[in-house]
Structure formats: structure tokens, C-alpha cells
Design a protein around this motif. Structure first.
Motif, PDB file in Angstrom:
ATOM      1  N   LEU A   1       8.479 -12.757   1.527  1.00  0.00           N
ATOM      2  CA  LEU A   1       7.429 -11.823   1.122  1.00  0.00           C
ATOM      3  C   LEU A   1       7.461 -11.576  -0.386  1.00  0.00           C
ATOM      4  CD1 LEU A   1       7.766  -9.253   4.047  1.00  0.00           C
ATOM      5  CD2 LEU A   1       5.825 -10.795   3.635  1.00  0.00           C
ATOM      6  N   ILE A   2       8.669 -11.544  -0.957  1.00  0.00           N
ATOM      7  CA  ILE A   2       8.780 -11.390  -2.408  1.00  0.00           C
ATOM      8  C   ILE A   2       8.134 -12.580  -3.112  1.00  0.00           C
ATOM      9  CG2 ILE A   2      10.385 -11.291  -4.358  1.00  0.00           C
ATOM     10  CD1 ILE A   2      12.359  -9.884  -2.432  1.00  0.00           C
ATOM     11  N   LYS A   3       8.421 -13.789  -2.635  1.00  0.00           N
ATOM     12  CA  LYS A   3       7.811 -14.985  -3.233  1.00  0.00           C
ATOM     13  C   LYS A   3       6.296 -14.909  -3.158  1.00  0.00           C
ATOM     14  CE  LYS A   3       7.812 -20.034  -3.146  1.00  0.00           C
ATOM     15  NZ  LYS A   3       6.326 -20.074  -3.312  1.00  0.00           N
ATOM     16  N   ASP A   4       5.774 -14.499  -1.998  1.00  0.00           N
ATOM     17  CA  ASP A   4       4.322 -14.367  -1.848  1.00  0.00           C
ATOM     18  C   ASP A   4       3.758 -13.338  -2.833  1.00  0.00           C
ATOM     19  OD1 ASP A   4       4.453 -16.210   0.205  1.00  0.00           O
ATOM     20  OD2 ASP A   4       4.340 -14.714   1.809  1.00  0.00           O
ATOM     21  N   THR A   5       4.494 -12.238  -3.022  1.00  0.00           N
ATOM     22  CA  THR A   5       4.042 -11.197  -3.945  1.00  0.00           C
ATOM     23  C   THR A   5       4.003 -11.706  -5.374  1.00  0.00           C
ATOM     24  OG1 THR A   5       4.857  -9.406  -2.541  1.00  0.00           O
ATOM     25  CG2 THR A   5       4.572  -8.902  -4.868  1.00  0.00           C
ATOM     26  N   ILE A   6       5.055 -12.403  -5.791  1.00  0.00           N
ATOM     27  CA  ILE A   6       5.095 -12.945  -7.153  1.00  0.00           C
ATOM     28  C   ILE A   6       3.950 -13.940  -7.366  1.00  0.00           C
ATOM     29  CG2 ILE A   6       6.443 -14.368  -8.752  1.00  0.00           C
ATOM     30  CD1 ILE A   6       8.964 -13.056  -7.557  1.00  0.00           C
ATOM     31  N   ASP A   7       3.702 -14.774  -6.362  1.00  0.00           N
ATOM     32  CA  ASP A   7       2.583 -15.715  -6.457  1.00  0.00           C
ATOM     33  C   ASP A   7       1.256 -14.966  -6.548  1.00  0.00           C
ATOM     34  OD1 ASP A   7       4.363 -17.809  -6.296  1.00  0.00           O
ATOM     35  OD2 ASP A   7       4.018 -18.206  -4.158  1.00  0.00           O
ATOM     36  N   ARG A   8       1.109 -13.921  -5.746  1.00  0.00           N
ATOM     37  CA  ARG A   8      -0.141 -13.148  -5.757  1.00  0.00           C
ATOM     38  C   ARG A   8      -0.336 -12.438  -7.084  1.00  0.00           C
ATOM     39  NH1 ARG A   8      -0.080  -8.076  -4.292  1.00  0.00           N
ATOM     40  NH2 ARG A   8       1.691  -8.364  -2.863  1.00  0.00           N
ATOM     41  N   GLN A   9       0.748 -11.939  -7.669  1.00  0.00           N
ATOM     42  CA  GLN A   9       0.644 -11.267  -8.961  1.00  0.00           C
ATOM     43  C   GLN A   9       0.451 -12.254 -10.107  1.00  0.00           C
ATOM     44  OE1 GLN A   9       4.140  -8.741  -9.202  1.00  0.00           O
ATOM     45  NE2 GLN A   9       3.250  -7.186  -7.848  1.00  0.00           N
ATOM     46  N   ASN A  10       0.628 -13.558  -9.785  1.00  0.00           N
ATOM     47  CA  ASN A  10       0.352 -14.628 -10.749  1.00  0.00           C
ATOM     48  C   ASN A  10       1.181 -14.478 -12.020  1.00  0.00           C
ATOM     49  OD1 ASN A  10      -0.910 -17.011 -11.563  1.00  0.00           O
ATOM     50  ND2 ASN A  10      -2.578 -15.921 -12.591  1.00  0.00           N
ATOM     51  N   VAL A  11       2.496 -14.271 -11.830  1.00  0.00           N
ATOM     52  CA  VAL A  11       3.415 -14.148 -12.958  1.00  0.00           C
ATOM     53  C   VAL A  11       4.601 -15.090 -12.746  1.00  0.00           C
ATOM     54  CG1 VAL A  11       2.811 -11.779 -13.536  1.00  0.00           C
ATOM     55  CG2 VAL A  11       4.581 -12.203 -11.831  1.00  0.00           C
ATOM     56  N   GLU A  12       5.288 -15.380 -13.827  1.00  0.00           N
ATOM     57  CA  GLU A  12       6.519 -16.159 -13.750  1.00  0.00           C
ATOM     58  C   GLU A  12       7.679 -15.241 -13.383  1.00  0.00           C
ATOM     59  OE1 GLU A  12       6.571 -19.443 -14.092  1.00  0.00           O
ATOM     60  OE2 GLU A  12       4.398 -19.447 -14.475  1.00  0.00           O
ATOM     61  N   ASN A  13       8.753 -15.837 -12.851  1.00  0.00           N
ATOM     62  CA  ASN A  13       9.927 -15.035 -12.487  1.00  0.00           C
ATOM     63  C   ASN A  13      10.429 -14.186 -13.646  1.00  0.00           C
ATOM     64  OD1 ASN A  13       9.878 -16.098  -9.931  1.00  0.00           O
ATOM     65  ND2 ASN A  13      11.672 -17.403 -10.182  1.00  0.00           N
ATOM     66  N   GLU A  14      10.353 -14.738 -14.862  1.00  0.00           N
ATOM     67  CA  GLU A  14      10.874 -14.037 -16.033  1.00  0.00           C
ATOM     68  C   GLU A  14      10.142 -12.721 -16.300  1.00  0.00           C
ATOM     69  OE1 GLU A  14      12.167 -18.165 -16.139  1.00  0.00           O
ATOM     70  OE2 GLU A  14      10.217 -17.206 -15.802  1.00  0.00           O
ATOM     71  N   ALA A  15       8.939 -12.570 -15.768  1.00  0.00           N
ATOM     72  CA  ALA A  15       8.161 -11.346 -15.979  1.00  0.00           C
ATOM     73  C   ALA A  15       8.384 -10.318 -14.876  1.00  0.00           C
ATOM     74  CB  ALA A  15       6.677 -11.683 -16.072  1.00  0.00           C
ATOM     75  N   VAL A  16       9.254 -10.630 -13.927  1.00  0.00           N
ATOM     76  CA  VAL A  16       9.415  -9.803 -12.733  1.00  0.00           C
ATOM     77  C   VAL A  16      10.751  -9.054 -12.767  1.00  0.00           C
ATOM     78  CG1 VAL A  16       9.709  -9.864 -10.218  1.00  0.00           C
ATOM     79  CG2 VAL A  16       7.955 -11.277 -11.318  1.00  0.00           C
TER      80      VAL A  16
ATOM     81  N   GLU B   1      -2.378   4.106 -14.169  1.00  0.00           N
ATOM     82  CA  GLU B   1      -3.170   4.007 -12.939  1.00  0.00           C
ATOM     83  C   GLU B   1      -3.322   2.555 -12.504  1.00  0.00           C
ATOM     84  OE1 GLU B   1      -4.256   6.180 -10.858  1.00  0.00           O
ATOM     85  OE2 GLU B   1      -3.829   8.032 -11.938  1.00  0.00           O
ATOM     86  N   ARG B   2      -3.470   1.661 -13.471  1.00  0.00           N
ATOM     87  CA  ARG B   2      -3.620   0.236 -13.143  1.00  0.00           C
ATOM     88  C   ARG B   2      -2.293  -0.353 -12.681  1.00  0.00           C
ATOM     89  NH1 ARG B   2      -3.800  -4.167 -16.827  1.00  0.00           N
ATOM     90  NH2 ARG B   2      -3.890  -2.654 -18.531  1.00  0.00           N
ATOM     91  N   PHE B   3      -1.200   0.031 -13.335  1.00  0.00           N
ATOM     92  CA  PHE B   3       0.108  -0.554 -13.023  1.00  0.00           C
ATOM     93  C   PHE B   3       0.623  -0.141 -11.653  1.00  0.00           C
ATOM     94  CE2 PHE B   3       1.530  -1.126 -17.736  1.00  0.00           C
ATOM     95  CZ  PHE B   3       0.670  -2.191 -17.849  1.00  0.00           C
ATOM     96  N   LYS B   4       0.135   0.950 -11.097  1.00  0.00           N
ATOM     97  CA  LYS B   4       0.628   1.377  -9.784  1.00  0.00           C
ATOM     98  C   LYS B   4      -0.002   0.570  -8.651  1.00  0.00           C
ATOM     99  CE  LYS B   4      -2.546   5.106  -8.458  1.00  0.00           C
ATOM    100  NZ  LYS B   4      -2.717   6.554  -8.298  1.00  0.00           N
ATOM    101  N   SER B   5      -0.945  -0.302  -8.967  1.00  0.00           N
ATOM    102  CA  SER B   5      -1.616  -1.103  -7.949  1.00  0.00           C
ATOM    103  C   SER B   5      -0.720  -2.257  -7.502  1.00  0.00           C
ATOM    104  CB  SER B   5      -2.928  -1.661  -8.495  1.00  0.00           C
ATOM    105  OG  SER B   5      -2.684  -2.725  -9.405  1.00  0.00           O
ATOM    106  N   LYS B   6      -1.118  -2.919  -6.425  1.00  0.00           N
ATOM    107  CA  LYS B   6      -0.360  -4.042  -5.879  1.00  0.00           C
ATOM    108  C   LYS B   6      -0.353  -5.240  -6.829  1.00  0.00           C
ATOM    109  CE  LYS B   6       1.061  -2.775  -1.690  1.00  0.00           C
ATOM    110  NZ  LYS B   6       1.336  -1.369  -1.925  1.00  0.00           N
ATOM    111  N   GLU B   7      -1.207  -5.233  -7.843  1.00  0.00           N
ATOM    112  CA  GLU B   7      -1.167  -6.303  -8.845  1.00  0.00           C
ATOM    113  C   GLU B   7       0.120  -6.257  -9.655  1.00  0.00           C
ATOM    114  OE1 GLU B   7      -4.702  -6.770 -11.298  1.00  0.00           O
ATOM    115  OE2 GLU B   7      -5.785  -5.488  -9.897  1.00  0.00           O
ATOM    116  N   PHE B   8       0.761  -5.087  -9.699  1.00  0.00           N
ATOM    117  CA  PHE B   8       1.945  -4.912 -10.539  1.00  0.00           C
ATOM    118  C   PHE B   8       3.159  -4.363  -9.784  1.00  0.00           C
ATOM    119  CE2 PHE B   8      -1.722  -4.660 -13.327  1.00  0.00           C
ATOM    120  CZ  PHE B   8      -1.361  -5.495 -14.376  1.00  0.00           C
ATOM    121  N   ILE B   9       2.943  -3.728  -8.636  1.00  0.00           N
ATOM    122  CA  ILE B   9       4.034  -3.098  -7.889  1.00  0.00           C
ATOM    123  C   ILE B   9       3.893  -3.423  -6.409  1.00  0.00           C
ATOM    124  CG2 ILE B   9       4.906  -0.881  -7.011  1.00  0.00           C
ATOM    125  CD1 ILE B   9       4.380   0.350  -9.700  1.00  0.00           C
TER     126      ILE B   9
END
Length: 293
Positions: free
Chosen positions: A217-232, A148-156
Motif C-alpha cells: 500500500l505504501i508503494k501504491d501511495t508513493i506511485d499515486r503521489q508521483n514522487v521519488e523515494n527521496e522526496a518521501v 490545507e493542500r498538504f493535508k490531502s492524500k496527494e501529500f499525506i
């Protein structure tokens, strides 16, 4: 307790990754006139787009029937499963999850735990892969909470570009279609899932410019999710434009060094609504082993 993982066919997972992770699927249907085609069983994506291309009227789509689910659940019960994690495309665009819930109430001895992914395609599929890989490692309640948590915009998140809005408008799957109707043939809209609905978020004049905008938009999403590229994980998803998808993959690999970049497709059900030549990117940042994808 023995847990099965079921996902519907709009996840578009490969046979290999389903086999490796023991994931069960249930197909949605595409209907041409009176002919019903089960997705991934009766018709390939290529055959579907060839068949749809020359038609004035769109095919229709339908969710699996409650009876289809009951047959699957009874088979899983016979195999010794006591619980089913059942993951499905957004309930705001399909009644699939409602039928899964109803079927679960009709079969004794097995409990269904439905998950409305609020999305479709690769993000849905990767949620199922994660569930299958963790179901014997985590307590069931904890795993369901994570899903349930992973389906949020924090992860997807996801962004996709269609050639025009004709299919989405005809199918009634675009929540703000009226804002774009006057320019159907002039723009390449960028779409996104928001609250489980498909929403057009930008109007761009050419597909190249639209895809360049998607990169931002992808760059903005990765920044918002606060993760490194390697985690994406980035997945390019396309509707019968394989070469164009390959070129976009190269562009993403250059922009997002270290990220995992995959390729998938819009199958018949989602392709009915997006139309041929649609292309998109799913961004996921939870850890699932995608060997065999």
C-alpha cells in the motif's frame, strides 16, 4: 505581524523538534476513573500502557477545554503574537479544533487560524513543523493555503494495523466497525484515515501478512503521489512495541531506498483507541526539515 504555531499533543513531536522550531503544544487528556492525565505531561506512553493493560474498562479521552486554550492564547498575546496557526487532529474523531475556534473568538488582540488536519500523529506534527519553518518566509494566506493542500492524500497518507478492533469499537472511533465485529479476535485489520475518519480497509489473518500488505500500500501511495523515494518521509508509529517497530523500519529501508524513515509512537490519547501493539506507517511528501525528530 508575529505568528505562533500551536499543535495539539496527538502530534507526538519530540521536545527537541518543538524547541528547535518554537512550536507550542496543548495537551489532550486521558482519564482513568476520576484521575485526569495530561498527555506528555502527567503520564508517559509506557506508564499509560502499563496502566491500561490490566483494566477491563477503557480509559476515556477528552480534548483541551476552551479555558485551557484561552490561557495559552492570552500568554501568546502577552509575548507579542498577533496570529496563531493552530493545527489539530481530525475533527471527526475529536472536538479539539472546535474548542480552539471558540477560544480564538474569546481573546482580543490575537487571531487564530485553525487547521483541521483530518488525521493525527506524525502527519499532524510534520504539518506543524512545516508551518513553523515557513511562517516568516511566506505570506500568511499562502502558508495557510499550502497547509490545507498538504493535508490531502496527494501529500499525506497512513496505514496502521491493530491487534484487534476492541478498543476502536468500544470507543466508537471506527466508522465501519460492524463489518468486522464477528472477527475481532481472528484478524489483524488494516486501518486508514479517510475523510477524517478511521476506516478499516482490509482484513488480514496475521500481523506479518498485514504488514507485508502495508508495504504494498505504501508503494501504491508513493506511485499515486508521483514522487521519488527521496522526496518521501515514512514514519513507523507504534504502541509500546519498540523492537517490532525497529524491525519494520529495517524492512521499509530495504524496500524504499532513499526515503527518510523515522520512528514515533502512539501516545495515550490515540493509544486508548488503537490499543497496545498497534503499528502503522505515515507517508508524507512535503518538504519539512525534521532535524531533532
Amino acid at each position: 505581524m508575529k505568528i505562533a504555531v500551536v499543535v495539539d499533543s496527538t502530534s507526538y513531536l519530540s521536545d527537541e523538534i518543538k524547541r528547535r522550531n518554537n512550536i507550542y503544544t496543548i495537551p489532550l487528556n486521558t482519564i482513568f476513573d476520576d484521575e485526569i492525565y495530561r498527555e506528555d505531561i502527567d503520564i508517559t506512553p509506557e506508564e499509560f500502557y502499563d496502566k491500561m493493560r490490566d483494566r477491563e474498562e477503557l480509559p476515556t479521552t477528552s480534548q483541551p477545554s476552551i479555558g485551557d486554550y484561552i490561557i495559552l492564547l492570552e500568554d501568546l498575546h502577552k509575548k507579542g503574537y498577533t496570529d496563531v496557526i493552530s493545527l489539530h487532529l481530525s475533527g471527526n474523531i475529536s472536538g479539539t479544533i472546535q474548542n480552539a475556534v471558540a477560544a480564538g473568538q474569546s481573546v482580543d488582540g490575537i487571531e487564530v487560524h485553525p487547521i483541521d488536519s483530518d488525521i493525527a500523529c506524525t502527519p499532524l506534527g510534520l504539518l506543524a513543523v512545516y508551518a513553523a519553518q515557513q511562517k516568516d518566509k511566506l505570506p500568511l494566506d499562502e502558508l495557510l493555503e499550502r497547509l490545507e493542500r498538504f493535508k490531502s492524500k496527494e501529500f499525506i497518507d497512513s496505514y496502521f494495523v491493530v491487534d484487534d478492533l476492541t478498543n476502536l469499537k468500544k470507543g466508537g472511533r471506527l466508522s465501519n466497525a460492524q463489518a468486522f465485529v464477528g472477527q475481532l479476535l481472528k484478524i489483524k485489520p488494516i486501518l486508514r484515515f479517510e475523510d477524517g475518519k478511521i476506516v478499516a480497509i482490509q482484513k488480514i489473518r496475521t500481523k506479518k501478512k498485514a504488514l507485508n500488505t502495508v508495504v504494498g500500500l505504501i508503494k501504491d501511495t508513493i506511485d499515486r503521489q508521483n514522487v521519488e523515494n527521496e522526496a518521501v518521509t515514512l514514519t513507523v508509529i507504534h504502541a509500546n512495541i519498540d523492537d517490532e517497530a525497529d524491525e519494520f523500519i529495517k524492512e521499509l529501508e530495504a524496500h524504499f531506498k532513499g526515503a527518510t524513515v523515522l520512528k514515533s509512537h502512539f501516545g495515550p490519547v490515540i493509544g486508548t483507541h488503537l490499543g497496545e501493539k498497534a503499528i502503522g506507517v505515515a507517508i508524507t511528501s512535503f518538504n519539512a526539515d525534521i532535524t531533532g525528530f
